[in-house]
Design an enzyme around this catalytic site. Structure first.
Site, PDB file in Angstrom:
ATOM      1  N   GLU A  98       0.866  -1.162   0.000  1.00 11.75           N
ATOM      2  CA  GLU A  98       0.000   0.000   0.000  1.00 11.75           C
ATOM      3  C   GLU A  98       0.914   1.226   0.000  1.00 11.75           C
ATOM      4  OE1 GLU A  98      -2.754   0.379   3.288  1.00 11.75           O
ATOM      5  OE2 GLU A  98      -3.494   2.291   2.490  1.00 11.75           O
ATOM      6  N   ARG A 110       5.858 -12.828   9.530  1.00  9.25           N
ATOM      7  CA  ARG A 110       6.410 -11.483   9.396  1.00  9.25           C
ATOM      8  C   ARG A 110       7.830 -11.470   9.911  1.00  9.25           C
ATOM      9  NH1 ARG A 110       2.513  -7.415   8.708  1.00  9.25           N
ATOM     10  NH2 ARG A 110       3.848  -5.639   9.100  1.00  9.25           N
ATOM     11  N   LYS A 160       4.788   0.688   8.968  1.00  9.81           N
ATOM     12  CA  LYS A 160       4.811   1.956   8.235  1.00  9.81           C
ATOM     13  C   LYS A 160       4.105   3.057   9.015  1.00  9.81           C
ATOM     14  CE  LYS A 160       3.589  -0.035   4.212  1.00  9.81           C
ATOM     15  NZ  LYS A 160       2.481  -0.037   3.309  1.00  9.81           N
TER      16      LYS A 160
HETATM   17  P1  ATP Z   1       3.035  -2.099   7.682  1.00 12.92           P
HETATM   18  O1  ATP Z   1       2.232  -2.639   8.831  1.00 12.92           O
HETATM   19  O2  ATP Z   1       4.450  -1.851   7.979  1.00 12.92           O
HETATM   20  O3  ATP Z   1       2.369  -0.940   6.993  1.00 12.92           O
HETATM   21  P2  ATP Z   1       1.814  -3.742   5.805  1.00 12.92           P
HETATM   22  O4  ATP Z   1       1.699  -5.207   5.931  1.00 12.92           O
HETATM   23  O5  ATP Z   1       0.606  -2.923   6.055  1.00 12.92           O
HETATM   24  O6  ATP Z   1       3.020  -3.286   6.646  1.00 12.92           O
HETATM   25  P3  ATP Z   1       1.824  -3.551   2.987  1.00 12.92           P
HETATM   26  O7  ATP Z   1       2.190  -2.367   2.188  1.00 12.92           O
HETATM   27  O8  ATP Z   1       0.409  -3.954   3.043  1.00 12.92           O
HETATM   28  O9  ATP Z   1       2.389  -3.284   4.437  1.00 12.92           O
HETATM   29  O10 ATP Z   1       2.747  -4.791   2.660  1.00 12.92           O
HETATM   30  C1  ATP Z   1       3.078  -5.273   1.401  1.00 12.92           C
HETATM   31  C2  ATP Z   1       3.508  -6.698   1.582  1.00 12.92           C
HETATM   32  O11 ATP Z   1       4.617  -6.766   2.476  1.00 12.92           O
HETATM   33  C3  ATP Z   1       2.406  -7.548   2.178  1.00 12.92           C
HETATM   34  O12 ATP Z   1       2.328  -8.733   1.453  1.00 12.92           O
HETATM   35  C4  ATP Z   1       2.857  -7.795   3.589  1.00 12.92           C
HETATM   36  O13 ATP Z   1       2.395  -9.052   4.013  1.00 12.92           O
HETATM   37  C5  ATP Z   1       4.376  -7.728   3.458  1.00 12.92           C
HETATM   38  N1  ATP Z   1       5.017  -7.326   4.704  1.00 12.92           N
HETATM   39  C6  ATP Z   1       4.796  -6.198   5.424  1.00 12.92           C
HETATM   40  N2  ATP Z   1       5.527  -6.197   6.546  1.00 12.92           N
HETATM   41  C7  ATP Z   1       6.236  -7.347   6.564  1.00 12.92           C
HETATM   42  C8  ATP Z   1       7.177  -7.943   7.470  1.00 12.92           C
HETATM   43  N3  ATP Z   1       7.547  -7.334   8.610  1.00 12.92           N
HETATM   44  N4  ATP Z   1       7.705  -9.147   7.137  1.00 12.92           N
HETATM   45  C9  ATP Z   1       7.362  -9.763   6.000  1.00 12.92           C
HETATM   46  N5  ATP Z   1       6.491  -9.259   5.107  1.00 12.92           N
HETATM   47  C10 ATP Z   1       5.927  -8.069   5.373  1.00 12.92           C
HETATM   48 MG    MG Z   2      -1.139  -3.019   5.073  1.00 13.40          MG
END
Ligand code: ATP
Ligand code: MG
Length: 566
Positions: free
Chosen positions: A41, A265, A275
């Site tokens: 995102e 994760r 983020k």
């Molecule tokens: P954040 O909580 O940091 O915003 P998010 O999961 O909301 O992370 P996205 O932009 O939705 O962030 O993530 C894109 C991809 O990265 C998704 O498939 C998510 O599962 C993966 N991802 C995000 N954080 C991690 C992490 N700490 N380890 C492994 N994969 C991750």
């Molecule tokens: Mg997300």
């Protein structure tokens, strides 16, 4: 990437790879190639947790001759910005990957809307006038079933009319939603008539004011995967409970059956990977922007001097699993040191200078000593480093009264100046406050090159910089951004930001560097001998250089000092 990369090849197999390998073997998708996607995102900068997802999505597709799309999951116009889109593309490329197609969930808005109409017509979706709060109250709990909304049994005609008018902008934000009609008694709360669309009169960074209804993540994500004919949609474990819903939409619509597979994760000790919270650090100016070298963002660790090779190796070595855990930050540092040890050019830099005057060195003389650029890599060549009768050494490398086991310079003791000469300390000069401002010593001209003239041994070899030739620089030393191994280990009423390390950066303004460092470029990596790994910071200007410490060398003395209390 087209070449299978050695880092992922070297690691043991994992369950994701096994699932894909089996699907390829049984030709689950016929002759179609493996298709994955990385779906960020655009609501912030990527962090090292995303690097794990990127390496998995791109790396596994690559191993099986498949393809990977970069898809922006841009369904939240209020939180998303073009700046984030641009940075994400830059960071994915920096990590060493390139996408097959650049996609945006927002490009699918018309199709998603058509499919929503299809579900309404099939009696599988309805417009609900309950408020968000009321919907929450009706949802029930893990132990209690939910309650039907009074609007659940609206006729198809009424639902079609209301949903169309929602789209046309007739209703204010939050007044109505479109919900899937599934099962208010499902043990899985995600299946209790989840919201598909909400009304939001917000301008979107790509579709502008075309839409005032926006799809929810769960409704948009699986359908986007399906539209791109993604074979394996890999995501993190928090989506496990959403998988039944993911499959429900695909089955109801009868579209390409992408399979979702969850993995753990990445969590790293002393590090916060979210983020949303990283944005808070930036907005509250607790750090100097997204690329502050203390940040776990890809742009932050890049500025700090980390390399994409080391990050990929680290991610591969940390593995994948079906349960979340913590990975020690020391492991990341280990792989980065290993990588830098091979690639970093050696240089001499004195971070906290102390003047050393060689009384018997001929006045006005200067000479050059030859030094290897990288003892790990003979092809890196050698360079000439100027030497003279007044040099700088580290303050820590001299003690007037040496503690036990202190083998560096002290009065009467002889040490080696690396690649130069043996010197013996003779006396000190102090200021009025009693601080040592100069150490006087003698040198042995027969030890040129740092070689013992007669087999006598010295216990220490020290780095140095010729005072007349030195360039001055600012040096920034970084520690962990968080003081606790698990930053989310919180006392009552505490926020994760309360666990910030108040001493995560130290700035040294009077460092002295060997003159060759005047030509350092941003992408160069250095090992300042005996001190650590460093790189030039973009804040540098030609006359005033700034270096970041990527990592310290493992300091055996610091450990010994702690142990003996010296
Ligand atoms: P954040 O909580 O940091 O915003 P998010 O999961 O909301 O992370 P996205 O932009 O939705 O962030 O993530 C894109 C991809 O990265 C998704 O498939 C998510 O599962 C993966 N991802 C995000 N954080 C991690 C992490 N700490 N380890 C492994 N994969 C991750
Ligand atoms: Mg997300």
């Amino acid at each position: 990437m087209t070449d299978a990369n050695p880092e992922t090849q070297a690691v043991p197999s994992n369950f994701l790879r096994e699932i894909i390998a089996e699907d390829v073997r049984i030709k689950k998708y016929g002759d179609a190639v493996i298709q994955t996607r990385f779906p960020p995102e655009p609501n912030g900068y990527l962090h090292i947790g995303h690097a794990k997802a990127i390496c998995i999505d791109f790396g596994l597709a690559d191993e099986f001759g498949g393809k990977t799309n970069l898809r922006f999951d841009d369904t939240n116009p209020e939180k998303e910005e073009q700046e984030y889109v641009d940075s994400i593309m830059e960071d994915v490329r920096w990590l060493g990957f390139d996408w097959e197609r650049l996609c945006y969930a927002s490009d699918y808005f018309p199709q998603l809307y058509e499919w929503a109409l299809q579900l309404v017509k099939a009696g599988k979706a309805y417009v609900d006038d309950l408020s968000a709060d009321e919907i929450r109250q009706h949802r029930g709990t893990l132990t209690e079933p939910g309650k039907d909304s009074p609007y659940r049994n609206r006729s198809v005609e009424e639902n079609l009319d209301l949903f169309t008018r929602m789209k046309q902008g007739e209703f204010p934000d939050g007044s109505r939603v479109l919900r899937a009609r599934i099962d208010m008694a499902s043990p899985n709360l995600n299946m209790r008539d989840p919201v598909m669309y909400r009304i939001l009169h917000a301008s979107h960074q790509r579709t502008c004011d075309q839409w005032c209804i926006y799809p929810m993540y769960d409704y948009a994500h699986g359908q986007s995967d399906s539209l791109e004919r993604v074979t394996h949609s890999m995501c993190t474990l928090e989506f496990t409970d959403h998988q039944p819903l993911y499959r429900w939409y695909i089955e109801q619509l009868g579209i390409f059956p992408t399979q979702q597979i969850e993995f753990d994760r990445l969590n790293i000790t002393y590090t916060m990977l979210s983020k949303r919270k990283l944005l808070q650090l930036v907005q509250e100016r607790r750090v100097n922007g997204w690329d502050d070298p203390r940040m776990p963002t890809l742009c932050g660790i890049r500025r700090r001097g980390f390399t994409p090779e080391a990050i990929r190796t680290f991610v591969a070595a940390s593995g994948v699993s079906r349960t979340n855990g913590f990975t020690d930050i020391e492991m990341l540092e280990h792989f980065q040191r290993d990588d830098l040890n091979h690639r970093a050019r050696r240089a001499m830099a004195v971070l906290r200078p102390l003047k050393l005057v060689i009384d018997n060195y001929p006045a006005g003389q200067e000479e050059f000593v030859e030094v290897a650029n990288n003892p790990e890599d003979s092809s890196a060549g050698t360079r000439q480093v100027p030497f003279s009768g007044t040099i700088y050494i580290e303050q820590d490398d001299f003690r007037e009264v040496p503690p036990p086991k202190y083998y560096r310079l002290s009065p009467g003791k002889e040490v080696r100046l690396r690649n130069a000469y043996f010197v013996t300390a003779q006396s000190v000069v102090k200021d009025e406050a009693g601080n040592i401002v100069e150490v006087h010593c003698t040198y042995d001209p027969a030890s040129r090159g740092g070689n013992s003239p007669d087999g006598r041994k010295v216990k220490s070899t020290m780095h140095w910089v010729s005072a007349a030739h030195a360039i001055s620089a600012e040096i920034r030393l970084y520690g962990n951004l968080f003081a606790k191994a698990d930053p989310y280990d919180l006392a009552e009423n505490q926020d994760v930001l309360d666990n910030l390390n108040p001493n995560s950066v130290e700035i040294l303004t009077s460092a002295k560097l060997e003159p060759s460092l005047a030509n350092a470029k941003l992408e160069d990596r250095y090992q300042f001998e005996r001190v650590g790994y460093f790189c030039l910071d973009p804040d540098s200007t030609p006359g005033s250089l700034v270096f970041n410490r990527t990592l310290a060398l493992k300091d055996s003395w610091a450990k010994l000092e702690k142990k003996t209390g010296a």
